[in-house]
Design a protein around this motif. Structure first.
Motif, PDB file in Angstrom:
ATOM      1  N   LEU A 140      -9.581   7.246   6.467  1.00 19.75           N
ATOM      2  CA  LEU A 140     -10.278   8.021   5.429  1.00 19.75           C
ATOM      3  C   LEU A 140      -9.443   8.226   4.179  1.00 19.75           C
ATOM      4  O   LEU A 140      -9.886   8.867   3.238  1.00 19.75           O
ATOM      5  N   GLY A 141      -8.218   7.682   4.194  1.00 17.65           N
ATOM      6  CA  GLY A 141      -7.365   7.822   3.014  1.00 17.65           C
ATOM      7  C   GLY A 141      -5.982   8.315   3.396  1.00 17.65           C
ATOM      8  O   GLY A 141      -5.772   8.852   4.491  1.00 17.65           O
ATOM      9  N   LEU A 179       5.635   5.587   2.428  1.00 25.58           N
ATOM     10  CA  LEU A 179       4.642   4.520   2.551  1.00 25.58           C
ATOM     11  C   LEU A 179       5.456   3.251   2.776  1.00 25.58           C
ATOM     12  O   LEU A 179       6.085   2.741   1.839  1.00 25.58           O
ATOM     13  N   PRO A 180       5.481   2.777   4.029  1.00 24.57           N
ATOM     14  CA  PRO A 180       6.479   1.751   4.356  1.00 24.57           C
ATOM     15  C   PRO A 180       6.278   0.425   3.652  1.00 24.57           C
ATOM     16  O   PRO A 180       7.229  -0.329   3.492  1.00 24.57           O
ATOM     17  N   ASP A 181       5.040   0.143   3.202  1.00 21.12           N
ATOM     18  CA  ASP A 181       4.881  -1.144   2.511  1.00 21.12           C
ATOM     19  C   ASP A 181       5.504  -1.120   1.113  1.00 21.12           C
ATOM     20  O   ASP A 181       5.685  -2.158   0.498  1.00 21.12           O
ATOM     21  N   PRO A 221       2.683   6.802   7.368  1.00 21.40           N
ATOM     22  CA  PRO A 221       1.259   6.495   7.556  1.00 21.40           C
ATOM     23  C   PRO A 221       1.102   4.971   7.635  1.00 21.40           C
ATOM     24  O   PRO A 221       1.439   4.269   6.679  1.00 21.40           O
ATOM     25  N   VAL A 222       0.652   4.483   8.775  1.00 20.69           N
ATOM     26  CA  VAL A 222       0.546   3.025   8.964  1.00 20.69           C
ATOM     27  C   VAL A 222      -0.832   2.644   9.511  1.00 20.69           C
ATOM     28  O   VAL A 222      -0.978   1.683  10.250  1.00 20.69           O
ATOM     29  N   GLU A 280       2.426  -3.667   8.322  1.00 18.17           N
ATOM     30  CA  GLU A 280       3.792  -3.111   8.394  1.00 18.17           C
ATOM     31  C   GLU A 280       4.693  -3.956   9.286  1.00 18.17           C
ATOM     32  O   GLU A 280       5.901  -3.780   9.304  1.00 18.17           O
ATOM     33  N   LEU A 318      -5.910  -0.511   6.446  1.00 20.67           N
ATOM     34  CA  LEU A 318      -6.502  -1.769   6.919  1.00 20.67           C
ATOM     35  C   LEU A 318      -5.765  -3.003   6.410  1.00 20.67           C
ATOM     36  O   LEU A 318      -5.884  -4.081   6.983  1.00 20.67           O
ATOM     37  N   THR A 329      -6.274  -4.831   3.707  1.00 23.33           N
ATOM     38  CA  THR A 329      -7.249  -5.886   3.364  1.00 23.33           C
ATOM     39  C   THR A 329      -6.695  -6.897   2.358  1.00 23.33           C
ATOM     40  O   THR A 329      -7.157  -8.036   2.323  1.00 23.33           O
ATOM     41  N   ARG A 330      -5.683  -6.477   1.577  1.00 19.13           N
ATOM     42  CA  ARG A 330      -5.130  -7.411   0.591  1.00 19.13           C
ATOM     43  C   ARG A 330      -4.330  -8.525   1.258  1.00 19.13           C
ATOM     44  O   ARG A 330      -3.931  -9.473   0.622  1.00 19.13           O
TER      45      ARG A 330
END
Ligand code: UTP
Length: 296
Positions: A114-115, A136-138, A15-16, A33, A19, A21-22
């Motif tokens: 949406l999540g 979750l690639p991050d 899932p990439v 990513e 947003l 935002t951080r």
């Protein structure tokens, strides 16, 4: 609940579409990513981890502004032709071997962020009726063998669903999905008896967080289809896993390795240092620089 027969895990979902935002302003035009750890985008580490584990198909759930990810895993004709013409064979070969074989990468768009649960649900048609890996690639996991390779071993022994976990200081549990443990199979592997997304510190059942790698059965998509928004007003994957836990086995696996959350500035900076120190071509030159900065 008897473990289900272990169908091979052939597909991985990334899932990439978040947003990021951080990481503004970097992520205004660059997908988070695609931020580099040393000289490789974060997403590529996750793809390589999946390849090492024998996974054959890569599903990216993208969103608007994430086109660079699709381009990264495609042929760059002009660049590759130029590298070849100039005799830069090593660079040419590196690009050639770092992309999935034609036909093994799929891209689907999550139209609105949406999540995480909703992003995973967007991959349902491509995954179909088979177990799949989810990364979750991050969450960059520094491990040898890679986290997915370790998890596939557990999955082949136990079947069901497998969730990678790790400890965090108790005062941080309200930032993560947390698991409650039951029967122990070995020090690293337990049956999961409960899960909760971002609990209050005093209500968390443990300090073991769900750390961004999963092997899930396809029935999760049925749960996600009707999942109502949860913590933070987002459709949470953890809530659908809780629903599936009533019907299927979930196992927690404390992998051998360290996670760096590259969606967070401190985690990202730490990852760059650790991965640079791990590289034989960079470490000898980088270490003295680092020592000087730290006054050692
Ligand atoms: P994060 O919680 O890191 O959210 O998502 P984010 O939006 O990317 O980043 P911040 O918090 O605004 O900085 C965890 C993973 O889930 C994906 C993200 O891309 C990331 O890989 N995700 C999250 C989606 O694909 N879609 C969503 O709607 C939310």
């Amino acid at each position: 609940m008897a473990p289900q027969a272990s169908k091979k895990v052939r597909k991985v979902v990334f899932p990439v579409a978040g947003l990021g935002t951080r990481f503004l302003p970097a992520t205004k035009t660059i997908p988070k990513e695609m931020l580099t750890v040393v000289d490789k985008p974060v997403i590529q580490y996750a793809v390589e981890e999946a390849i090492e584990a024998g996974i054959e198909h890569f599903v990216f759930v993208t969103g608007r502004g994430k086109g660079a990810i699709e381009d990264h895993f495609d042929i760059a004709y002009e660049l590759e032709a130029t590298l070849k013409a100039r005799g830069k064979t090593a660079e040419f070969e590196m690009l050639k071997t770092s992309r999935p074989v034609a036909g093994t990468a799929s891209f689907v768009r999550q139209q609105e962020p949406l999540g995480l649960g909703h992003a995973v649900w967007c991959a349902r048609d491509i995954v179909g009726d088979e177990p799949f890996a989810l990364a979750l690639p991050d969450m960059l996991i520094h491990a040898k063998p890679g986290c997915f390779a370790q998890m596939i071993d557990i999955y082949e022994k136990h079947g069901g669903n497998v969730v990678a976990v790790e400890e965090v200081p108790h005062e941080h549990v309200n930032r993560y999905g947390i698991v409650a443990l039951g029967q122990e199979f070995n020090a690293a592997t337990h049956k999961i008896t409960g899960m909760v997304e971002k609990p209050k510190i005093e209500e968390a059942p443990s300090n073991l967080i769900i750390s961004g790698r999963y092997i899930l059965q396809p029935e999760i998509f049925q749960k996600l289809a009707t999942q109502k928004p949860g913590a933070g007003g987002e459709i949470q994957l953890t809530d659908s896993m809780i629903a599936l836990l009533a019907e299927q086995d979930f196992f927690s696996y404390r992998f051998a390795g360290t996670t760096y959350d590259c969606g967070d500035k401190i985690g990202y900076l730490a990852a760059n240092v650790v991965y640079a120190l791990d590289r034989p071509d960079i470490a000898p030159k980088f270490k003295p620089v680092l020592d000087k900065i730290l006054g050692r």
